[in-house]
Design a protein around this motif. Structure first.
Motif, PDB file in Angstrom:
ATOM      1  N   PRO A 117       0.803  -1.231   0.000  1.00 41.56           N
ATOM      2  CA  PRO A 117       0.000   0.000   0.000  1.00 41.56           C
ATOM      3  C   PRO A 117       0.832   1.275   0.000  1.00 41.56           C
ATOM      4  N   GLU A 118       2.072   1.218   0.528  1.00 37.55           N
ATOM      5  CA  GLU A 118       2.898   2.440   0.563  1.00 37.55           C
ATOM      6  C   GLU A 118       3.083   3.033  -0.839  1.00 37.55           C
ATOM      7  N   GLU A 119       3.117   2.142  -1.838  1.00 37.59           N
ATOM      8  CA  GLU A 119       3.263   2.637  -3.206  1.00 37.59           C
ATOM      9  C   GLU A 119       2.112   3.550  -3.624  1.00 37.59           C
ATOM     10  N   ASP A 120       0.950   3.278  -3.027  1.00 37.16           N
ATOM     11  CA  ASP A 120      -0.223   4.053  -3.423  1.00 37.16           C
ATOM     12  C   ASP A 120      -0.193   5.482  -2.901  1.00 37.16           C
ATOM     13  N   LEU A 121       0.669   5.724  -1.897  1.00 36.65           N
ATOM     14  CA  LEU A 121       0.691   7.065  -1.301  1.00 36.65           C
ATOM     15  C   LEU A 121       1.102   8.139  -2.304  1.00 36.65           C
ATOM     16  N   SER A 122       1.747   7.727  -3.382  1.00 39.57           N
ATOM     17  CA  SER A 122       2.157   8.726  -4.366  1.00 39.57           C
ATOM     18  C   SER A 122       1.159   8.845  -5.516  1.00 39.57           C
ATOM     19  N   ARG A 123       0.049   8.142  -5.402  1.00 42.40           N
ATOM     20  CA  ARG A 123      -0.934   8.193  -6.501  1.00 42.40           C
ATOM     21  C   ARG A 123      -2.083   9.116  -6.150  1.00 42.40           C
ATOM     22  N   GLN A 124      -2.311  10.070  -7.023  1.00 42.69           N
ATOM     23  CA  GLN A 124      -3.351  11.058  -6.768  1.00 42.69           C
ATOM     24  C   GLN A 124      -4.738  10.417  -6.616  1.00 42.69           C
ATOM     25  N   GLN A 125      -4.981   9.402  -7.442  1.00 43.10           N
ATOM     26  CA  GLN A 125      -6.274   8.711  -7.380  1.00 43.10           C
ATOM     27  C   GLN A 125      -6.526   8.085  -6.013  1.00 43.10           C
ATOM     28  N   PHE A 126      -5.435   7.553  -5.424  1.00 44.13           N
ATOM     29  CA  PHE A 126      -5.577   6.951  -4.103  1.00 44.13           C
ATOM     30  C   PHE A 126      -6.132   7.961  -3.108  1.00 44.13           C
ATOM     31  N   TRP A 127      -5.618   9.192  -3.206  1.00 42.26           N
ATOM     32  CA  TRP A 127      -6.031  10.192  -2.215  1.00 42.26           C
ATOM     33  C   TRP A 127      -7.474  10.631  -2.410  1.00 42.26           C
ATOM     34  N   GLN A 128      -7.943  10.564  -3.639  1.00 37.92           N
ATOM     35  CA  GLN A 128      -9.366  10.870  -3.839  1.00 37.92           C
ATOM     36  C   GLN A 128     -10.225   9.826  -3.141  1.00 37.92           C
ATOM     37  N   VAL A 129      -9.805   8.569  -3.266  1.00 36.31           N
ATOM     38  CA  VAL A 129     -10.539   7.492  -2.599  1.00 36.31           C
ATOM     39  C   VAL A 129     -10.398   7.618  -1.084  1.00 36.31           C
ATOM     40  N   PHE A 130      -9.190   7.935  -0.645  1.00 31.34           N
ATOM     41  CA  PHE A 130      -8.939   8.063   0.791  1.00 31.34           C
ATOM     42  C   PHE A 130      -9.832   9.147   1.396  1.00 31.34           C
ATOM     43  N   ASP A 131      -9.874  10.309   0.764  1.00 31.08           N
ATOM     44  CA  ASP A 131     -10.721  11.395   1.275  1.00 31.08           C
ATOM     45  C   ASP A 131     -12.196  11.002   1.246  1.00 31.08           C
ATOM     46  N   ALA A 132     -12.581  10.302   0.186  1.00 32.74           N
ATOM     47  CA  ALA A 132     -13.991   9.872   0.101  1.00 32.74           C
ATOM     48  C   ALA A 132     -14.312   8.932   1.259  1.00 32.74           C
ATOM     49  N   CYS A 133     -13.383   8.028   1.572  1.00 33.21           N
ATOM     50  CA  CYS A 133     -13.611   7.101   2.687  1.00 33.21           C
ATOM     51  C   CYS A 133     -13.627   7.849   4.027  1.00 33.21           C
ATOM     52  N   LEU A 134     -12.759   8.850   4.163  1.00 36.12           N
ATOM     53  CA  LEU A 134     -12.788   9.657   5.394  1.00 36.12           C
ATOM     54  C   LEU A 134     -14.147  10.345   5.539  1.00 36.12           C
ATOM     55  N   ASN A 135     -14.620  10.906   4.433  1.00 37.75           N
ATOM     56  CA  ASN A 135     -15.896  11.616   4.483  1.00 37.75           C
ATOM     57  C   ASN A 135     -17.085  10.675   4.647  1.00 37.75           C
ATOM     58  N   TYR A 136     -16.849   9.401   4.342  1.00 35.40           N
ATOM     59  CA  TYR A 136     -17.909   8.400   4.459  1.00 35.40           C
ATOM     60  C   TYR A 136     -18.082   7.962   5.920  1.00 35.40           C
ATOM     61  N   LEU A 137     -17.092   8.264   6.766  1.00 37.99           N
ATOM     62  CA  LEU A 137     -17.253   7.942   8.188  1.00 37.99           C
ATOM     63  C   LEU A 137     -18.441   8.727   8.734  1.00 37.99           C
ATOM     64  N   PRO A 138     -19.141   8.157   9.710  1.00 36.33           N
ATOM     65  CA  PRO A 138     -20.197   8.947  10.348  1.00 36.33           C
ATOM     66  C   PRO A 138     -19.620  10.283  10.844  1.00 36.33           C
ATOM     67  N   THR A 139     -20.401  11.345  10.716  1.00 33.75           N
ATOM     68  CA  THR A 139     -19.878  12.702  10.878  1.00 33.75           C
ATOM     69  C   THR A 139     -19.045  12.908  12.147  1.00 33.75           C
ATOM     70  N   ASN A 140     -19.610  12.570  13.280  1.00 35.56           N
ATOM     71  CA  ASN A 140     -18.931  12.894  14.533  1.00 35.56           C
ATOM     72  C   ASN A 140     -17.738  11.978  14.783  1.00 35.56           C
ATOM     73  N   THR A 141     -17.905  10.725  14.393  1.00 32.41           N
ATOM     74  CA  THR A 141     -16.786   9.788  14.466  1.00 32.41           C
ATOM     75  C   THR A 141     -15.631  10.299  13.607  1.00 32.41           C
ATOM     76  N   GLY A 142     -15.959  10.785  12.426  1.00 36.39           N
ATOM     77  CA  GLY A 142     -14.949  11.302  11.508  1.00 36.39           C
ATOM     78  C   GLY A 142     -14.240  12.528  12.063  1.00 36.39           C
ATOM     79  N   ARG A 143     -14.976  13.372  12.752  1.00 37.67           N
ATOM     80  CA  ARG A 143     -14.342  14.568  13.336  1.00 37.67           C
ATOM     81  C   ARG A 143     -13.357  14.191  14.437  1.00 37.67           C
TER      82      ARG A 143
END
Lengths: 194, 66
Positions: A117-143
């Motif tokens: 997975p470390e290889e993915d840290l340099s891929r822009q697409q990975f970060w779009q998915v990562f942010d989407a997953c962060l935002n998919y967390l329930p609101t307060n849990t995510g905060r």
């Protein structure tokens, strides 16, 4: 007088990153815009004090982090502690379905192999998915998760800001990591989905 | 012996507090025999790394100027 100096130009260029970070933390676009505006104003007015001890970005982020903590502390809409209970109940019922009655993984529910997975840290697409997953967390849990992992607050500080017990905080953070892990596995690391 | 459910919880908590000696011992013993929970820990560690290296943040080597 009419030309911005290079630090001010640099500040303007940092705005997109600052806004993205604030949104991930606050999960409230209007509030994030306010905080970013405050940060930019504070940075502009303090720019003469920025003596190049750190990079401009590091310096602005230190201002931003303080503003975010202030926003989380003073706005009662930032973390809704009572809603955390509902998010917890939803999680617990999902979490229990992963394990057999004896508390061990059910076949097929064990974490999958992720490769490198470390290889993915340099891929822009990975970060779009990562942010989407962060935002998919329930609101307060995510905060709460973002306070810990993006603002880098210690659990003690988070508990103090939110007035929750540390044992509760550990549970919330585990819940967040567990769901983030599952989301990445499903949307990014899953077989054949890349 | 720790269950997987308990091991996942301790794996996460280890990122937030120092585990007691018996907790650490129990977790390490469990991980020796459980590949699912070993992967879980690797992936929890990866999540932390990812958050630290998020592209919007100042890069770690930007934190101090020479």
């Amino acid at each position: 007088m009419n030309s911005m100096n290079s630090d001010e130009t640099g500040l303007t260029a940092l705005r997109p990153d600052i806004l993205r970070f604030a949104r991930l933390q606050l999960r409230d676009d209007a509030l994030a815009e306010d905080v970013v505006q405050d940060t930019m104003i504070a940075a502009m007015s303090g720019i003469d004090n920025f003596a190049g001890r750190a990079t401009l970005k590091t310096w602005v982020f230190s201002i931003l982090k303080n503003k975010l903590v202030d926003a989380l502390r003073t706005r009662d809409r930032s973390v809704n502690v009572s809603a955390l209970g509902d998010e917890e109940a939803d999680f617990d019922s999902m979490f229990d379905t992963l394990f057999k009655a004896n508390g061990h993984w059910l076949p097929g529910h064990q974490p999958a192999v992720w490769g490198d997975p470390e290889e993915d840290l340099s891929r822009q697409q990975f970060w779009q998915v990562f942010d989407a997953c962060l935002n998919y967390l329930p609101t307060n849990t995510g905060r709460v998760f973002a306070m810990r992992e993006l603002l880098d607050l210690e659990v003690d500080e988070i508990c103090r800001e939110l007035d929750i017990a540390s044992s509760n905080c550990y549970v919330i953070l585990h819940r967040a990591r567990h769901q983030l892990r599952a989301c990445l596995e499903k949307t990014w690391f899953g077989e054949g989905e890349k | 012996m720790l269950t997987c459910k308990e091991a996942t919880r301790l794996t996460s908590e280890a990122q937030d507090r120092d585990l007691a000696m018996m907790e650490t011992l129990g977790l390490e013993l469990h991980l020796m025999i459980c590949s699912g929970c070993r992967r879980y820990r690797e992936q929890m560690d990866f999540l932390h790394q990812a958050c630290q290296h998020h592209p919007v943040r100042p890069a770690p080597d930007e934190k101090k100027s020479p």
